[in-house]
Scaffold this motif. Sequence first.
Motif, PDB file in Angstrom:
ATOM      1  N   SER A 199       0.845  -1.190   0.000  1.00  0.00           N
ATOM      2  CA  SER A 199       0.000   0.000   0.000  1.00  0.00           C
ATOM      3  C   SER A 199       0.871   1.228   0.000  1.00  0.00           C
ATOM      4  N   GLN A 201       0.571   5.595   0.204  1.00  0.00           N
ATOM      5  CA  GLN A 201      -0.065   6.901   0.223  1.00  0.00           C
ATOM      6  C   GLN A 201       1.084   7.872   0.176  1.00  0.00           C
TER       7      GLN A 201
ATOM      8  N   GLU B  92      -7.527  14.746  -0.516  1.00  0.00           N
ATOM      9  CA  GLU B  92      -6.973  13.639   0.261  1.00  0.00           C
ATOM     10  C   GLU B  92      -6.361  14.090   1.582  1.00  0.00           C
ATOM     11  N   LEU B 192      -7.239   3.716  11.025  1.00  0.00           N
ATOM     12  CA  LEU B 192      -8.214   4.722  10.641  1.00  0.00           C
ATOM     13  C   LEU B 192      -9.466   4.030  10.109  1.00  0.00           C
ATOM     14  N   THR B 193     -10.612   4.652  10.395  1.00  0.00           N
ATOM     15  CA  THR B 193     -11.874   4.089   9.928  1.00  0.00           C
ATOM     16  C   THR B 193     -12.274   4.800   8.646  1.00  0.00           C
ATOM     17  N   HIS B 194     -12.581   4.015   7.631  1.00  0.00           N
ATOM     18  CA  HIS B 194     -12.961   4.636   6.367  1.00  0.00           C
ATOM     19  C   HIS B 194     -14.417   5.091   6.428  1.00  0.00           C
ATOM     20  N   LEU B 195     -14.647   6.367   6.204  1.00  0.00           N
ATOM     21  CA  LEU B 195     -16.021   6.874   6.238  1.00  0.00           C
ATOM     22  C   LEU B 195     -16.620   6.910   4.844  1.00  0.00           C
ATOM     23  N   PHE B 196     -16.084   7.791   3.998  1.00  0.00           N
ATOM     24  CA  PHE B 196     -16.557   7.875   2.612  1.00  0.00           C
ATOM     25  C   PHE B 196     -15.477   8.566   1.802  1.00  0.00           C
ATOM     26  N   THR B 198     -12.464  10.033   0.309  1.00  0.00           N
ATOM     27  CA  THR B 198     -11.073  10.017   0.762  1.00  0.00           C
ATOM     28  C   THR B 198     -11.000  10.196   2.271  1.00  0.00           C
ATOM     29  N   TRP B 199     -12.149  10.149   2.951  1.00  0.00           N
ATOM     30  CA  TRP B 199     -12.165  10.450   4.372  1.00  0.00           C
ATOM     31  C   TRP B 199     -11.911   9.211   5.220  1.00  0.00           C
ATOM     32  N   ASN B 200     -10.715   9.140   5.783  1.00  0.00           N
ATOM     33  CA  ASN B 200     -10.410   8.104   6.765  1.00  0.00           C
ATOM     34  C   ASN B 200     -10.298   8.784   8.111  1.00  0.00           C
ATOM     35  N   SER B 201     -11.099   8.348   9.056  1.00  0.00           N
ATOM     36  CA  SER B 201     -11.203   9.096  10.299  1.00  0.00           C
ATOM     37  C   SER B 201     -10.453   8.438  11.441  1.00  0.00           C
TER      38      SER B 201
END
Lengths: 520, 349
Positions: A199, A201, B92, B192-196, B198-201
């Motif tokens: 991965s 980024q 991003e 990180l939790t993927h929300l929607f 490019t948003w990883n929270s």
Amino acid sequence: MRKLLTAFVGSMALAAAPLALSAEATKELKMAYDADPVTLDIHEQLSGGMLQLSHMTFDPLIRWNKDLGFDARLAESWERVDDKTMRFKLREGVKFHSGNELTTKDVEFTYERLKQSSDFKAIFAPFTGINVIDDYTFELVTAEPYPLLLNTATYIFPMDSEFYSGETEKGQSKAAITKHGSSFASGNLSGTGPYIVTSRQQGVRMEFERFADYWDEASPGNVKKIVLTPIKENNTRVSALLSGGVDFIAPVPPTDLERIKRDKDVDLVTMSGTRIIMFHMNQDRVEAFRNLKVRQAVAYAINQEGIAAKIMKGFATPAAQMSPAGYSGHNESLKLRYDVKKAQQLMKEAGYEDGFTITMISPNNRYVNDDKIAQAAAAMLARINITVDLKTLPKAQYWPEFDARSGDMMLIGWHADTEDSANFFEFLTFCPNADTGAGQYNAGNYCNPEVDALVAKANLETDREKRDAMLQDAEKQLYDDAAFIPLHWQDLAWASKKNVKLDPILNVMNFPFLGDLVVE
Amino acid sequence: MLAFLVQRIFQAFLVMFVISMIAFAIQDGLGDPLQELVGMSVSLEERDAIREDMGLNDPIYVQYARFAGNALQGDLGISYFYGKPTLQVIAEHLPATLELVIGASLIILVFSVPIGVYAAIRPQAFLSKFFMGISTVGISIPVFLTAIVLIQLFSIGVAIEVFPTDTGWGAWLNGALSTDGGLPSYGRGDELTHLFGTWNSGFFSSNGLWHLVLPCVSLASIMLPLFIRLIRAEMLEVLQSDYIRYARAKGLSSGRINFLHALKNTMLPVITVGGVQLGIMVAYTILTETVFQWPGMGLMFLEAITRSDIPLIVAYLMVVGLVFVITNTIVDLIYGLVNPTVKLTGKKA
């Protein structure tokens, strides 16, 4: 109770022992570099960061070892056929990440692609072609006898020709090299190396997983997963290591060496590097610099040891020449010549007793402590009545100024891509020639055709000893001529937690062989 | 209202135009973007070919016309470094910065109101003077210094051994002054939790929350004292006003007076200032993100400058300019709604 516990722990340790002995990759390594690779296309840019990536995900035909010799990698053996031809035998049964098998057709593909790359084509200019003999045998051919053929072969990291052939959905060739914008190769990778990119980024984080079919089964490396985080800020990088957030950092800033040494949980490894830091004296702009005595006076006025000790905190090796120890041209007889009295004397003899005023430019974020070095040098020159008007600039603004030769004295650091002295001469002291590109960074406009001819001759000499003698002679002539002012070779430093065994995998080229890293 | 919005939209375009002009005008001073794209040993000829290919050899007005034409179609160019459309790169990096700002704002909100109110109600109390003293110090310490100290104390840990360790009280004092460290000192963590999109929270895992602590505290450290002082000053003024004295005279409970009547009127100007300060916080995120290697817009912008990644710099400035215009518009709208005597268009009624 305690006895019982000890017995229990002991038996667990015994049970675990056989597992630890087999070189199965089970460990995870978190590392922080000051930058991450700008792209996954290893031919897009020639830089330290890209070579580090190349060694992790690809493998070269041969690679440098600690003593600046060569170790066989994908090339099993090599022999000279004649003056201009070297025959390589490829290792059999090597697999790419894609599952394809490595053959000479991949090497040929890679060679052709290198010839297309704007950053690499200059290195491969002496080569005229590649002869494929069979699936595992090929020859590299040069126009003239070329002593650095093997040095150059360390830059050939065979790419998966099948994987990089054809077209993307957008109709772009998969083999294309793009300098800016995205290409297939800048986002996808298939090499033969120990790690697969899982991965990425950009600028944030990159993850690698050990390649299950990695050919080098003798490698002691036991790291299964690597997480690379770029941390540009020196302080933050060091803090990340000291707080246990990461296991391995590079580079270690000189200001934090003491702090890291003091910490009993981390290891510090330093070694003398091969990047020379030096000053050019612009003879085009300052008439006095055309006078040999003035140049020598400047050379005598600069205290390299002082700069290395005070400003670099001992984190540099004072230099009297360009070639570091171990390079062909390194001339033992050339000594540091700091002597203010002698410098003043020379200024007097040259008729510049009252001195003169010059401008000096230096970057302030390119080399370690670059602006402070320039300040110190300016102060040293004041003692021989040379008044310096110093201007320091960020690197993005510095290089255009340097290219325009807009200062009387200019700081530059140089690392030879070929790990060879001739590269220093070609870029830094050859008579500038816009057509051939010789002396591209010779901002002093120093010109000595005799030395140029000597180096050119050395570049056709395949007898190592004879060649060494010629290059050492060239260093001597430049030294006597005070063609430039050498300062020091920048040292290298890495630091890690105690259980990360860094020492065996490091080298002066600064591409750690992470595939062989052992974590206890 | 409609006239106001139209005027604001027109204003926004003007602001964007001016920003883009300025960004283009300074790009020569930013240096040569090619230095980051090619190795040192690449020949001048080769460099020039790449420059030509990238359109950098065109006169500046040609480059600007090309940029403006694309920008009107919503294309702000491709970042040299990331090789992707600049708006995508910014999108991003936006979530990380927003979460940092939200976290810091929560800290500010939770602490500034009670402390500010308390300091106004009991101006002479020891605790009030203590908080006021601390807040003066807080305002004057630069955010990166706060950050470095926090990292040393709470990430690396400090072992104090000034007192004799063999005595009970010495060991206790040493222990009380030492810190263990252990808080994450960089980045957003790896859970990180993927929300929607490019948003990883980082708000939904303990790992992510721990990573937020130090950066948010650092960022809040500069604004918190400011808000405490602001709330205190406003509250003091309100408490002097006639209607509060009247309420006191009527015999209302002090709790009701302080928290219902006074606080409501205190918060009005605070909200306005808060809106503006939120914009200024964007500037402070650059420093905070650099120290904590926080992968947000601030760090991205700073690195874009060192790389002379001109398209990204221009795009960032335009996005931030837009954010300022929008927040100011919203603040003005809220103000108008709360206080109908304010005429939004500024014309005589």
